[in-house]
Design an enzyme around this catalytic site. Structure first.
Site, mmCIF file in Angstrom:
data_model
loop_
_atom_site.group_PDB
_atom_site.id
_atom_site.type_symbol
_atom_site.label_atom_id
_atom_site.label_comp_id
_atom_site.label_asym_id
_atom_site.label_seq_id
_atom_site.Cartn_x
_atom_site.Cartn_y
_atom_site.Cartn_z
ATOM 1 N N THR A 19 21.461 26.213 -7.554
ATOM 2 C CA THR A 19 20.402 25.195 -7.612
ATOM 3 C C THR A 19 19.793 24.921 -6.235
ATOM 4 O OG1 THR A 19 22.210 23.583 -7.558
ATOM 5 C CG2 THR A 19 21.187 23.998 -9.695
ATOM 6 N N GLY B 172 18.114 29.576 -14.425
ATOM 7 C CA GLY B 172 19.490 30.004 -14.720
ATOM 8 C C GLY B 172 19.610 30.718 -16.058
ATOM 9 N N ARG C 149 27.224 29.824 -20.161
ATOM 10 C CA ARG C 149 28.137 29.133 -21.072
ATOM 11 C C ARG C 149 27.634 29.080 -22.514
ATOM 12 N NH1 ARG C 149 28.493 24.245 -16.854
ATOM 13 N NH2 ARG C 149 26.591 25.310 -16.216
ATOM 14 N N ASN D 273 26.749 13.136 -11.395
ATOM 15 C CA ASN D 273 25.438 13.533 -10.888
ATOM 16 C C ASN D 273 24.626 14.074 -12.064
ATOM 17 O OD1 ASN D 273 23.265 14.787 -9.592
ATOM 18 N ND2 ASN D 273 24.487 16.624 -9.136
ATOM 19 N N ARG E 127 1.807 26.197 -49.097
ATOM 20 C CA ARG E 127 1.748 27.037 -47.892
ATOM 21 C C ARG E 127 0.511 26.694 -47.065
ATOM 22 N NH1 ARG E 127 2.119 32.618 -50.395
ATOM 23 N NH2 ARG E 127 1.629 33.227 -48.251
HETATM 24 C C1 UD1 Z 1 24.441 20.822 -12.101
HETATM 25 C C2 UD1 Z 1 24.946 20.113 -10.855
HETATM 26 C C3 UD1 Z 1 25.999 19.087 -11.269
HETATM 27 C C4 UD1 Z 1 25.419 18.131 -12.282
HETATM 28 C C5 UD1 Z 1 24.831 18.874 -13.457
HETATM 29 C C6 UD1 Z 1 24.052 17.916 -14.353
HETATM 30 C C7 UD1 Z 1 24.812 21.782 -9.068
HETATM 31 C C8 UD1 Z 1 25.571 22.695 -8.189
HETATM 32 N N1 UD1 Z 1 25.531 21.079 -9.949
HETATM 33 O O1 UD1 Z 1 25.519 21.546 -12.638
HETATM 34 O O2 UD1 Z 1 26.452 18.374 -10.142
HETATM 35 O O3 UD1 Z 1 26.425 17.224 -12.705
HETATM 36 O O4 UD1 Z 1 23.901 19.886 -13.009
HETATM 37 O O5 UD1 Z 1 23.609 18.521 -15.517
HETATM 38 O O6 UD1 Z 1 23.587 21.682 -8.947
HETATM 39 N N2 UD1 Z 1 19.161 26.868 -12.033
HETATM 40 C C9 UD1 Z 1 18.188 27.591 -11.382
HETATM 41 N N3 UD1 Z 1 18.566 28.541 -10.494
HETATM 42 C C10 UD1 Z 1 19.866 28.800 -10.201
HETATM 43 C C11 UD1 Z 1 20.849 28.046 -10.863
HETATM 44 C C12 UD1 Z 1 20.470 27.073 -11.763
HETATM 45 O O7 UD1 Z 1 16.993 27.400 -11.615
HETATM 46 O O8 UD1 Z 1 20.131 29.681 -9.366
HETATM 47 C C13 UD1 Z 1 18.747 25.846 -13.019
HETATM 48 C C14 UD1 Z 1 19.337 26.086 -14.382
HETATM 49 O O9 UD1 Z 1 18.467 26.884 -15.171
HETATM 50 C C15 UD1 Z 1 19.477 24.674 -14.944
HETATM 51 C C16 UD1 Z 1 19.633 23.814 -13.706
HETATM 52 O O10 UD1 Z 1 19.235 24.606 -12.604
HETATM 53 O O11 UD1 Z 1 18.340 24.292 -15.662
HETATM 54 C C17 UD1 Z 1 21.088 23.350 -13.512
HETATM 55 O O12 UD1 Z 1 21.916 24.495 -13.391
HETATM 56 P P1 UD1 Z 1 23.323 24.577 -14.122
HETATM 57 O O13 UD1 Z 1 23.924 25.888 -13.820
HETATM 58 O O14 UD1 Z 1 23.198 24.187 -15.521
HETATM 59 O O15 UD1 Z 1 24.117 23.453 -13.309
HETATM 60 P P2 UD1 Z 1 25.375 22.647 -13.805
HETATM 61 O O16 UD1 Z 1 26.575 23.507 -13.708
HETATM 62 O O17 UD1 Z 1 25.112 21.995 -15.092
HETATM 63 CA CA CA Z 2 23.518 22.187 -16.595
#
Ligand code: UD1
Ligand code: CA
Length: 482
Positions: free
Chosen positions: A84, A15, A19, A176, A340
């Site tokens: 995700t 991701g 934010r 979660n 250093r």
């Molecule tokens: C996610 C969960 C949420 C949970 C929270 C906990 C989902 C839809 N929601 O939300 O329920 O409470 O984590 O921290 O999963 N990522 C990818 N590929 C993507 C999108 C995201 O690899 O297409 C990775 C991001 O880099 C990150 C992780 O997945 O490390 C979580 O993604 P993020 O967008 O932060 O999810 P949250 O909105 O925090």
């Molecule tokens: Ca997150």
């Protein structure tokens, strides 16, 4: 703990981290002295070999891979970040053959290996298709909420994202964590049923809970004992909160080992730092990287020590900067010293105010107490390096070595033009410019001879009076207006 065979770990790190409002990928932002992703990988590696760890990368994939390639984990590209759930779909080929899949989030860096093991054991004991790690933090806002089938039941009906919460659901405080165990066969049999019909138009992995349950599979939740462990880092402020938590945990660990840390909340201590018992750390000290400090030391305020090794009974006075330095027992550093890389300070040696060393060995009991630059030099034991001594190590193209033997006395404000050698027991007169080697036991004088002109001041005063030159004395009034 035993090695886990038959299961794989996936770390979601593709991701963008919208934010954060940063140019750098979220998982590369550092807390506790390491990138977020490195923390998660380190925790995963505790019980699982790197061949079974799969990191999903996408946004700034090259940079992310470069940062953690040394760990030996696999990388899987998610070229478009569609959510995700989509990230886990991208893993199917790589992990499909493993029995179980532990999914970790690249932005939840405080997860402990013990908790991963608990989740794994619970998942197996429950014979579940999906086990969700949950928590009840003080503030649940922003997280997906876990809808249990009924209060107290391990079974979960669904996970609802913050943006999709309705009415009463806002009151659910069980979140979660984004960390799950899946039975891979069940996961991939149903994952293609995910649909992006939500507020963000993404494939949510969280929807797997309801999907699997509707397909007759068992979906359960395990709540962590400590909610901080699963906190995510979506904004810089959240990250700095985790950073403080992590540094505080390192300080608490050291205090439990007999280290005194005054005002630990003001100190910055990385997780890999070790400190011996009865060492005292004053407020506003930073101990970074792989720094090791021995017993009975005292580190005074405002010193920053990075990747350095200190023996026992070392005193580091205020405001010193040490990088990749090693300091032997009983040495005394600072205040305001800068050691250093590749500085080796011998037993009981002194490096005082405004002394800078680089690639320099200062022998046992040798002293450089004031205002010196010692670079590319090898200084024997029992030497006295006077105030303002400078090794001229650079000729504009190359660096050269200064060799100083045992028991050498270098008078103040001398410049040692390298390459040059001062043999054992020799003396250099103050303010000398040393361009040739000084033999053992010799005195080197390398300065202009002093000239005395008796009565000169009186003659000057008379001359100025004749010209009408008046002496200006500063006053508060002139200082204020000038
Ligand atoms: C996610 C969960 C949420 C949970 C929270 C906990 C989902 C839809 N929601 O939300 O329920 O409470 O984590 O921290 O999963 N990522 C990818 N590929 C993507 C999108 C995201 O690899 O297409 C990775 C991001 O880099 C990150 C992780 O997945 O490390 C979580 O993604 P993020 O967008 O932060 O999810 P949250 O909105 O925090
Ligand atoms: Ca997150």
């Amino acid at each position: 703990m035993k090695k886990v065979i038959g299961s794989a770990i996936a770390i979601l790190a593709a991701g963008k981290g919208t934010r954060l409002k940063s140019k750098r990928a979220k998982v590369l932002h550092e807390i506790g002295g390491k990138p977020l992703l490195q923390h998660v990988i380190d925790a995963a590696l505790t019980n699982t070999p790197p061949e079974r760890i799969f990191v999903v990368v996408g946004h700034q994939a090259e940079e992310v891979e470069r940062a953690v390639r040394h760990t030996g984990v696999h990388f899987i590209r998610q070229t478009e970040q569609l959510g995700t759930g989509h990230a886990v779909q991208c893993l199917q080929e790589a992990v499909g053959a493993h029995k179980d899949l532990l999914v970790l989030s690249g932005d939840a860096p405080l997860i402990r290996p013990e908790t991963m093991e608990r989740l794994r054991e619970f998942h197996h004991a429950q014979q579940a298709a999906m086990t969700i790690l949950t928590a009840r933090p003080a503030n649940a806002f922003g997280y997906g909420r876990v809808l249990r089938v009924s209060a107290g039941s391990p079974e979960v009906a669904a996970i609802v994202e913050q943006k999709s919460l309705t009415g009463e659901q806002h009151r659910i405080n069980e979140i979660n964590s984004g960390i799950y165990m899946f039975r891979t066969e069940a996961l991939y049999r149903h994952i293609d049923a995910l649909r992006p019909n939500n507020a963000q138009g993404e494939y949510y992995l969280t929807d797997m809970a309801e999907l699997l349950r509707n397909a007759g599979e068992r979906v359960v939740a395990l709540e962590t004992e400590d909610a901080t462990e699963v906190l995510g880092a979506n904004t810089i402020a959240e990250m700095m909160h985790l950073d403080a938590e992590m540094r505080m945990a390192a300080a608490r660990h050291l205090m439990a080992m007999g280290v005194t840390i005054y005002r630990p909340e003001t100190c910055v201590i990385d997780g890999d730092v070790s400190v011996g018992a009865d060492t005292i750390i004053e407020p506003f000290v930073q101990l970074l990287g792989k720094t090791q400090v021995g017993e009975d030391c005292r580190i005074r305020s405002y010193s920053v020590i990075q990747n350095s090794t200190l023996g026992n009974g070392v005193l580091v006075r205020n405001s010193c900067v040490l990088e990749q330095a090693s300091v032997c027992d009983g040495a005394l550093i600072g205040p305001y010293a800068h050691l250093r890389p590749e500085s080796h300070i011998g037993r009981g040696a002194h490096v005082g105010n405004f002394v800078e060393t680089k690639k320099t060995r200062l022998g046992d009991g040798s002293k450089a107490n004031h205002l010196a630059y010692l670079g590319d030099s090898n200084i024997g034991p029992g030497c006295n390096i006077g105030a303002g001594v400078i090794t001229c190590n650079y000729d504009g193209t190359h660096k050269h070595l200064t060799q100083i033997g045992e028991g050498v006395f270098v008078g103040s404000n001398s410049t040692l033009v390298a390459p040059v050698a001062l043999e054992d027991g020799c003396y250099v007169a103050a303010a000398s410019c040393v361009t040739e080697n000084v033999p053992q036991g010799a005195l080197a004088l390398g300065r202009a001879r002093q000239v005395i002109k008796p009565g000169w001041a009186e003659r000057r005063a008379k001359m100025q009076k004749a010209k009408g030159v008046r002496k200006r004395t500063p006053s508060a009034a002139t200082e204020r207006t000038s």
